[in-house]
Design an enzyme around this catalytic site. Structure first.
Site, short mmCIF file in Angstrom:
data_model
loop_
_atom_site.label_atom_id
_atom_site.label_comp_id
_atom_site.label_asym_id
_atom_site.label_seq_id
_atom_site.Cartn_x
_atom_site.Cartn_y
_atom_site.Cartn_z
N HIS A 164 87.72 16.87 -18.03
CA HIS A 164 87.10 16.02 -17.00
C HIS A 164 86.55 16.88 -15.87
O HIS A 164 85.41 16.70 -15.42
CB HIS A 164 88.08 14.96 -16.47
CG HIS A 164 89.49 15.41 -16.24
ND1 HIS A 164 89.97 16.68 -16.53
CD2 HIS A 164 90.55 14.74 -15.72
CE1 HIS A 164 91.25 16.75 -16.22
NE2 HIS A 164 91.62 15.59 -15.72
N TYR A 165 87.34 17.88 -15.44
CA TYR A 165 86.89 18.80 -14.38
C TYR A 165 85.65 19.57 -14.85
O TYR A 165 84.64 19.67 -14.13
CB TYR A 165 88.03 19.76 -14.06
CG TYR A 165 87.73 20.77 -12.96
CD1 TYR A 165 87.80 20.41 -11.62
CD2 TYR A 165 87.39 22.08 -13.28
CE1 TYR A 165 87.53 21.34 -10.62
CE2 TYR A 165 87.12 23.01 -12.29
CZ TYR A 165 87.20 22.64 -10.96
OH TYR A 165 86.93 23.56 -9.97
#
Ligand code: NAP
Length: 260
Positions: A164-165
């Site tokens: 996600h990052y």
């Protein structure tokens, strides 16, 4: 005439996530180079402490509580910043949060949205509001402006357990390239800074883990963790007149980690 592009007197920098870590490192250098500083963060006490530490450089400094994941807060605080300072010459969309899951399969939908909300939506809201001001200024005969995002090495390397990052950082880097093309006509540049492993609150848990440090440190040719102050020079350069022809770039600051 003397060449003094790195004297930032009269310029105003907005730095999101400017109350600690990399953002504060950039703010310190920008203030020392003469820039007025407006910083945003969610924590009022941290904002106040940062303002106190920056004031010693003698430029105008103020902080506003702003959650960049909230579009309406961003629009309102941008208005406040413009009312107070009159202009914004450089906008550093730096606020960010880490994902930190145990595996890809542990990333919940809520985690995904939370990280995207701050890192990607937040950068979009911030840069859109700052760019609107720069475009308006250009159209009234005062072109120029600097848009800078703090992306990450995670945008170009395999950031396992942080999908996600990594997605947010790939996203902001791509957004800057698009902006560099669209906004060039207004004299506005758009660049991404890609930090490597930098010692801040965000990385404290990882860096205090012996196994992590034992694996990563030998892969950093400069043989130390990066520090917030390592981002001062690039912040001054990107804010300055010296970088007027430098746009659409991804600037890696990682002590050589990626190449090694
Ligand atoms: P940090 O020390 O944890 O600082 C994060 C900053 O962002 C704080 O000022 C925090 O202030 C602010 N922030 C977080 N969420 C926010 C929100 N929703 N709205 C407004 N401000 C918010 O982290 P850092 O290492 O300096 O990270 C700065 C940037 O560098 C991030 O974008 C990060 O992804 C990127 N980066 C860091 C590293 C590294 O190794 N440290 C590597 C690559 C990229 P409040 O808590 O007061 O809101």
């Amino acid at each position: 005439m003397t060449y003094t592009p790195f004297d930032l007197s009269g310029k105003v920098a907005l730095i999101t996530g400017g109350n600690r870590g990399i953002g504060l490192g950039m703010a310190e250098a920008l203030a020392q180079a003469g820039a007025d500083i407006c910083l945003w963060g969610r924590d009022e006490a941290r904002n106040t402490a940062a303002v106190e530490s920056l004031k010693i450089h003698g430029t105008r400094v103020s902080a506003q509580v702003c959650d960049v994941a909230d579009d309406s807060q961003v629009v309102d605080r941008m208005g406040d910043c413009l009312t107070e300072f009159g202009r914004i010459d450089g906008c550093f969309a730096n606020a960010g949060v880490l994902g930190g899951a145990r595996s890809f399969f542990d990333i919940s939908t809520d985690d995904w949205h939370q990280v995207l909300g701050v890192n990607l939506d937040g950068a979009f809201f911030t840069l859109k509001a700052a760019a609107a001001h720069m475009k308006e200024r250009a159209e009234s005969g005062d072109p120029g402006g600097r848009l800078i995002v703090t992306s990450s090495l995670a945008s170009i390397s395999g950031a396992a357990r942080n999908e996600h990052y990594a997605a947010t950082k790939g996203g902001v880097s791509a957004m800057m390239k698009a902006l560099s093309v669209e906004l060039a006509r207004y004299g506005v540049t758009a660049n991404a800074i890609l930090p490597g492993w930098i010692e801040t609150d965000m990385t404290e848990t990882a860096m205090s883990n012996e196994k992590f440090a034992g694996n990563v440190m030998p892969r950093i040719p400069v043989r130390r963790w990066g520090q917030p102050e390592d981002f001062g020079g690039i912040a001054i350069y990107l804010m300055s007149d010296a970088s007027a022809y430098h746009t659409g770039d991804e600037i890696l600051i990682d002590g050589g980690y990626f190449l090694f």
